[in-house]
Design a protein around this motif. Structure first.
Motif, PDB file in Angstrom:
ATOM      1  N   ALA A 319     -16.933  13.698 -23.307  1.00 43.86           N
ATOM      2  CA  ALA A 319     -16.779  12.927 -22.074  1.00 43.86           C
ATOM      3  C   ALA A 319     -16.402  11.504 -22.426  1.00 43.86           C
ATOM      4  CB  ALA A 319     -18.067  12.963 -21.262  1.00 43.86           C
ATOM      5  N   ARG A 320     -15.332  11.019 -21.830  1.00 42.79           N
ATOM      6  CA  ARG A 320     -14.784   9.724 -22.234  1.00 42.79           C
ATOM      7  C   ARG A 320     -15.421   8.537 -21.508  1.00 42.79           C
ATOM      8  NH1 ARG A 320      -8.559   9.489 -21.744  1.00 42.79           N
ATOM      9  NH2 ARG A 320      -8.858  10.802 -19.916  1.00 42.79           N
ATOM     10  N   PHE A 321     -15.923   8.757 -20.298  1.00 41.65           N
ATOM     11  CA  PHE A 321     -16.240   7.601 -19.483  1.00 41.65           C
ATOM     12  C   PHE A 321     -17.726   7.425 -19.194  1.00 41.65           C
ATOM     13  CE2 PHE A 321     -11.776   8.435 -17.787  1.00 41.65           C
ATOM     14  CZ  PHE A 321     -11.200   7.577 -18.707  1.00 41.65           C
ATOM     15  N   GLN A 322     -18.274   8.180 -18.272  1.00 38.38           N
ATOM     16  CA  GLN A 322     -19.575   7.846 -17.731  1.00 38.38           C
ATOM     17  C   GLN A 322     -20.278   9.073 -17.187  1.00 38.38           C
ATOM     18  OE1 GLN A 322     -18.387   5.156 -14.663  1.00 38.38           O
ATOM     19  NE2 GLN A 322     -17.420   6.720 -13.433  1.00 38.38           N
ATOM     20  N   ARG A 323     -21.455   8.844 -16.641  1.00 44.32           N
ATOM     21  CA  ARG A 323     -22.175   9.898 -15.938  1.00 44.32           C
ATOM     22  C   ARG A 323     -21.537  10.072 -14.565  1.00 44.32           C
ATOM     23  NH1 ARG A 323     -26.401  13.349 -17.802  1.00 44.32           N
ATOM     24  NH2 ARG A 323     -27.309  14.361 -15.982  1.00 44.32           N
ATOM     25  N   GLY A 324     -20.988  11.245 -14.312  1.00 44.68           N
ATOM     26  CA  GLY A 324     -20.343  11.492 -13.023  1.00 44.68           C
ATOM     27  C   GLY A 324     -20.997  12.595 -12.235  1.00 44.68           C
ATOM     28  N   ASP A 325     -22.056  13.208 -12.794  1.00 48.24           N
ATOM     29  CA  ASP A 325     -22.706  14.356 -12.156  1.00 48.24           C
ATOM     30  C   ASP A 325     -24.210  14.196 -12.287  1.00 48.24           C
ATOM     31  OD1 ASP A 325     -20.156  16.373 -11.964  1.00 48.24           O
ATOM     32  OD2 ASP A 325     -20.133  15.231 -13.836  1.00 48.24           O
TER      33      ASP A 325
END
Length: 380
Positions: A319-325
């Motif tokens: 995962a490249r970015f952030q917590r999305g879930d």
């Protein structure tokens, strides 16, 4: 005009392009609220093409008003209710995943072998890009689980630019895209709560970014469904919220969800989905959900990222970015989450993939998240 029938009875008539009346004026038909519940059925291809053409230049809001009664009709199935399922308490295994079209739903058991409840986003029904499958129904049948499904969008194209190019000459059989929940136990009381509308942004063709080529009716939403574990109930919520909207709108959306929880007088609640802190933080502070770290895995001080997952050059997914879930829980049935010790709760983040020619291929741009925790029965 186009007419859809169910068991011989007309349930929807739509004049998407309008009709000329005797005075030469174009008129449109907006469905009145049905006196009896009707099932969720697809719009005809001719209707969807008519909404896309929009020769009368109707506003995006007017088009949405016309279709929303059907889009707000959830579908659910209880083909796999069994008494023995209640014997699995008091441990609950819960999974959440934005499956990005649902094409690769079949890989979930490879990475989370046992799940009693699964919360899903972005599941297609009748989209050419996913083989025109009813992905959540296929998944439910394969896993022998009960399901509820709600339409987020009526897609007027075959998807984004890459999906349109990959499906040249193909048509969507239904054009639905939405949220879902699966449960080992019976499901009832299914409903949809729409979040703040962005009619024009969704309807007019996107010209750039990952969504380039998309045109949609409908809107972001939360799907609510009650599952029955013996004499206990848990309210399940699958939410897919906006991104990039103003913070005060996220807070209003969170209040809509909290108001529906209170309207249902629900004690035990599990909420999961593709969203972000501006939406979920008010649920923790104002709606009684346990702190995020109780139900979401951290690496040190940072929540383990779940978006955007990719497999660069065939390498292992990351995962490249952030917590999305996120997963959230509230209620006395999950009282073990309120303690200072977390020994009875297991949290994980999984980056799913398939192997092709000895290379990793990502199956979604989101990770799966999972939680195994105690559930205390008999507390409502």
């Amino acid at each position: 005009s186009s007419v859809t029938f169910y068991d011989g009875n007309e349930i929807r008539r739509s004049y998407a392009d309008g009709l000329m009346n005797a005075n030469g004026k174009i008129t449109f038909h907006v469905p009145s609220k049905a006196s009896n519940p009707v099932p969720l059925v697809p719009f005809l291809i001719e209707e969807r093409e008519s909404y896309a053409r929009n020769v009368a230049s109707r506003s995006a809001k007017d088009l949405n008003v016309e279709v929303m009664q059907m889009l707000d009709t959830p579908e659910f199935g209880n083909d796999f209710v069994s008494v023995s399922a209640s014997d699995r308490l008091p441990r609950l295994k819960i999974a959440e995943w934005n499956a990005e079209r649902g094409t690769n739903w079949h890989v979930l058991p490879d990475f989370i072998p046992i799940a009693d409840i699964i919360i899903l986003n972005e599941m297609d029904w009748g989209m050419a890009r996913s083989g025109n499958d009813h992905t959540i129904r296929s998944m439910a049948n394969s896993l022998r689980m009960n399901y509820a499904y709600g339409v987020e969008f009526l897609e007027l194209t075959n998807g984004n630019a890459a999906e349109i190019n990959a499906t040249v000459g193909m048509k969507n059989s239904a054009g639905y895209h939405g949220n879902a929940v699966l449960s080992r136990w019976r499901i009832s009381d299914v409903s949809i709560v729409r979040l703040h509308p962005l009619y024009d942004l969704l309807y007019h063709e996107r010209k750039e970014g990952m969504a380039r080529g998309e045109r949609r009716l409908g809107g972001r939403m939360a799907l609510f469904a009650t599952t029955h574990i013996g004499s206990d109930t848990i309210l399940l919520i699958s939410v897919h919220s906006h991104s990039g909207s103003k913070g005060h709108l996220f807070k209003k959306d969170a209040k809509l969800v909290c108001d529906e929880i209170q309207r249902r007088n629900a004690t035990n609640v599990l909420l999961g989905g593709d969203t972000g802190p501006p939406f979920i933080n008010p649920l923790v502070s104002d709606c009684g959900f346990y702190p995020l770290e109780k139900t979401n895995k951290k690496n040190g001080r940072r929540f383990q990222p779940t978006w955007r997952v990719d497999c660069p050059n065939g390498e292992a997914p990351r995962a490249r970015f952030q917590r999305g879930d996120w997963l959230l829980a509230r209620g006395a049935g999950f009282s073990s989450l309120g303690g200072t010790e977390d020994a009875n709760t297991s949290l994980s983040v999984v980056y799913p993939y398939i192997m092709k020619e000895k290379k990793y291929e990502c199956v979604s741009d989101h990770a799966m998240i999972a939680m195994e925790t105690d559930f205390v029965p008999g507390i409502q």
